[in-house]
Design a protein around this motif. Sequence first.
Motif, short mmCIF file in Angstrom:
data_model
loop_
_atom_site.label_atom_id
_atom_site.label_comp_id
_atom_site.label_asym_id
_atom_site.label_seq_id
_atom_site.Cartn_x
_atom_site.Cartn_y
_atom_site.Cartn_z
N GLU A 1 27.08 69.40 40.07
CA GLU A 1 28.18 68.85 40.86
C GLU A 1 28.38 67.41 40.43
N ILE A 2 29.61 67.03 40.14
CA ILE A 2 29.92 65.67 39.71
C ILE A 2 31.04 65.13 40.59
N ARG A 3 30.82 63.93 41.12
CA ARG A 3 31.85 63.26 41.91
C ARG A 3 31.98 61.82 41.46
N ALA A 4 33.19 61.30 41.54
CA ALA A 4 33.45 59.90 41.20
C ALA A 4 33.61 59.09 42.49
N ASP B 1 34.85 51.14 39.00
CA ASP B 1 36.21 50.75 39.33
C ASP B 1 37.13 50.85 38.12
N HIS B 2 36.62 51.40 37.02
CA HIS B 2 37.46 51.61 35.84
C HIS B 2 38.24 52.90 36.05
N GLY B 3 39.54 52.78 36.23
CA GLY B 3 40.40 53.88 36.62
C GLY B 3 40.31 55.14 35.80
N TRP B 4 40.10 55.05 34.51
CA TRP B 4 40.10 56.24 33.66
C TRP B 4 38.80 57.03 33.74
N ILE B 5 37.72 56.40 34.14
CA ILE B 5 36.42 57.07 34.13
C ILE B 5 36.33 58.15 35.21
N GLY B 6 36.87 57.89 36.38
CA GLY B 6 36.83 58.88 37.47
C GLY B 6 37.49 60.20 37.09
N PRO B 7 38.75 60.17 36.62
CA PRO B 7 39.41 61.42 36.22
C PRO B 7 38.70 62.14 35.08
N VAL B 8 38.18 61.39 34.11
CA VAL B 8 37.44 62.03 33.01
C VAL B 8 36.18 62.69 33.56
N ARG C 1 14.86 69.85 38.59
CA ARG C 1 16.24 69.36 38.47
C ARG C 1 16.26 67.92 38.95
N VAL C 2 17.22 67.18 38.48
CA VAL C 2 17.34 65.77 38.83
C VAL C 2 18.79 65.48 39.22
N SER C 3 18.97 64.47 40.06
CA SER C 3 20.30 63.98 40.39
C SER C 3 20.38 62.53 39.94
N VAL C 4 21.58 62.11 39.58
CA VAL C 4 21.76 60.74 39.09
C VAL C 4 22.91 60.04 39.78
N VAL C 5 22.76 58.73 39.90
CA VAL C 5 23.84 57.83 40.28
C VAL C 5 24.07 56.96 39.06
N GLU C 6 25.25 57.06 38.49
CA GLU C 6 25.59 56.29 37.30
C GLU C 6 26.61 55.23 37.68
N VAL C 7 26.18 53.98 37.69
CA VAL C 7 27.05 52.86 38.04
C VAL C 7 27.55 52.25 36.75
N ILE C 8 28.85 52.25 36.57
CA ILE C 8 29.44 51.69 35.35
C ILE C 8 30.24 50.45 35.73
N LYS C 9 29.63 49.30 35.48
CA LYS C 9 30.30 48.03 35.74
C LYS C 9 31.21 47.68 34.56
N SER C 10 30.66 47.79 33.37
CA SER C 10 31.45 47.64 32.14
C SER C 10 30.74 48.42 31.05
N PHE C 11 31.50 48.87 30.07
CA PHE C 11 30.93 49.61 28.95
C PHE C 11 31.62 49.13 27.69
N THR C 12 30.84 48.50 26.82
CA THR C 12 31.42 47.98 25.58
C THR C 12 30.97 48.75 24.36
#
Length: 125
Positions: free
Chosen positions: A100-103, A82-89, A42-53
């Motif tokens: 387990e997923i956390r924003a 820091d993109h507000g919509w990504i955390g709730p999604v 199994r693997v764990s990830v940290v996904e940093v989203i600065k911008s997504f175009t």
Amino acid sequence: MLTFDKDADAGVIEFTVDGEIGAAEYDAVIAALEEQITRHGRVSVVEVIKSFTGMAPSLWWKDVTWGFSHLNEFARAAVVTDHGWIGPVSRAVGALMPAEIRAFRLEEIEEARKWVRGAPEDQPA
């Protein structure tokens, strides 16, 4: 752009999205994930989203099919943005996933890194 770094001993991959994701970058991340899954189960990830175009539609499909075929191979995913919509999604999707997923906000990157390395039972209720 999609870049990544891995902690091979811990089975953790941190990747950063900043702009458009290209096919070669995507394939490199998938190869690193598969390598860690083979090594650790199994693997764990940290996904940093600065911008997504965006990314090509073929990559979207590839990502969906790869992701569904590896659902049980993820332990934790910290989505850092820091993109507000990504955390709730992320939280909504997380409710349907075995991982387990956390924003986290960008300023909480160190907390996110620590959390993905923690034991599953240390997640707050």
